[in-house]
Design a protein around this motif. Structure first.
Motif, PDB file in Angstrom:
ATOM      1  N   ALA A 241     -25.858  13.457 -41.589  1.00  0.00           N
ATOM      2  CA  ALA A 241     -26.133  12.759 -40.327  1.00  0.00           C
ATOM      3  C   ALA A 241     -27.436  13.299 -39.749  1.00  0.00           C
ATOM      4  O   ALA A 241     -27.961  14.313 -40.201  1.00  0.00           O
ATOM      5  CB  ALA A 241     -24.979  12.970 -39.340  1.00  0.00           C
ATOM      6  N   SER A 242     -27.915  12.635 -38.740  1.00  0.00           N
ATOM      7  CA  SER A 242     -29.097  13.088 -38.010  1.00  0.00           C
ATOM      8  C   SER A 242     -28.835  14.458 -37.400  1.00  0.00           C
ATOM      9  O   SER A 242     -27.699  14.816 -37.095  1.00  0.00           O
ATOM     10  CB  SER A 242     -29.388  12.070 -36.898  1.00  0.00           C
TER      11      SER A 242
ATOM     12  N   LEU B 286     -29.253  15.186 -34.551  1.00  0.00           N
ATOM     13  CA  LEU B 286     -28.651  14.985 -33.229  1.00  0.00           C
ATOM     14  C   LEU B 286     -27.160  15.336 -33.291  1.00  0.00           C
ATOM     15  O   LEU B 286     -26.598  15.847 -32.331  1.00  0.00           O
ATOM     16  CB  LEU B 286     -28.825  13.529 -32.785  1.00  0.00           C
ATOM     17  N   TRP B 287     -26.531  15.070 -34.448  1.00  0.00           N
ATOM     18  CA  TRP B 287     -25.082  15.227 -34.576  1.00  0.00           C
ATOM     19  C   TRP B 287     -24.676  16.518 -35.269  1.00  0.00           C
ATOM     20  O   TRP B 287     -23.596  17.039 -35.017  1.00  0.00           O
ATOM     21  CB  TRP B 287     -24.501  14.027 -35.322  1.00  0.00           C
ATOM     22  N   MET B 288     -25.503  16.997 -36.184  1.00  0.00           N
ATOM     23  CA  MET B 288     -25.187  18.246 -36.889  1.00  0.00           C
ATOM     24  C   MET B 288     -26.481  18.848 -37.417  1.00  0.00           C
ATOM     25  O   MET B 288     -27.435  18.128 -37.684  1.00  0.00           O
ATOM     26  CB  MET B 288     -24.194  18.009 -38.022  1.00  0.00           C
TER      27      MET B 288
ATOM     28  N   LYS C  84     -33.850  15.182 -32.227  1.00  0.00           N
ATOM     29  CA  LYS C  84     -33.980  15.836 -30.913  1.00  0.00           C
ATOM     30  C   LYS C  84     -35.430  16.237 -30.625  1.00  0.00           C
ATOM     31  O   LYS C  84     -35.864  16.205 -29.479  1.00  0.00           O
ATOM     32  CB  LYS C  84     -33.118  17.095 -30.844  1.00  0.00           C
TER      33      LYS C  84
END
Length: 193
Positions: free
Chosen positions: A55-56, A58-60, A104
């Motif tokens: 995932a991006s 942003l998530w992990m 991010k």
């Protein structure tokens, strides 16, 4: 507040790319900018894998060390100028991959562009602006476009003349772009703090 730091990202990695010529011209024009500090970033030097994370970030957190190094590099900038090559009416695959490797670190930062191609890189820049919105960036209205006769005058596909030959056509848009970039970089730097 420190001077905003702006990363100038060369988006093409081809051996025969044109990007080095306009990037060098741009870096010469901004080397003594009173309000912004600029650093050239060449995607050739980043050794980025094709995006292959679950995932991006942003998530992990990302697991690939080159992707993590890229994210850490981007985090140190307050805005960006992309040197945009137009490939088949869009951005390069290398640039899309570089954009996807972080999330991010792009957020709430402005970006401008120096775009080139037969139509001034306008279609590629339009795609880049849409991607930037998804990355929560602030795409600027003003950009420098090298197109048409100017492109073929300075490109190796044409006369391969020095950038000085078309400079007077670019100076107005360069000033407008830098003025807008300065305002947004300062404003968003303050807001992020």
């Amino acid at each position: 507040m420190t001077k905003p730091r702006i990363g100038v990202i060369i988006s093409s990695t081809r051996d025969t790319r044109f990007a080095d010529k306009p990037a060098a011209w741009l870096m010469d024009k901004v080397k003594d900018h009173p309000d912004l500090d600029f650093e050239l970033i060449d995607l050739r030097d980043q050794n980025l894998p094709f995006f292959n994370e679950p995932a991006s970030n942003l998530w992990m957190p990302s697991s690939d060390p080159n992707a993590v190094a890229w994210q850490e590099k981007l985090a140190g900038f307050d805005g960006f100028v992309f040197v945009v090559a137009e490939y088949n009416r869009s951005i390069t695959g290398a640039l899309k991959n570089a954009l996807d490797q972080a999330y991010k670190e792009w957020n709430r930062k402005p970006f401008a562009a120096l775009a080139y191609g037969s139509l001034g890189g306008a279609r590629a820049l339009e795609h880049l602006r849409l991607i930037g919105i998804e990355l929560q960036m602030v795409p600027l209205r003003n950009a420098v476009h090298i197109g048409g006769g100017d492109f073929f005058k300075v490109s190796p596909l044409g006369a391969d003349a020095p950038m000085a030959e078309i400079e007077e056509h670019l100076e107005g848009s360069l000033k407008a772009m830098l003025d807008e970039l300065t305002w947004w970089a300062r404003t968003l730097q303050t807001a992020r703090a």
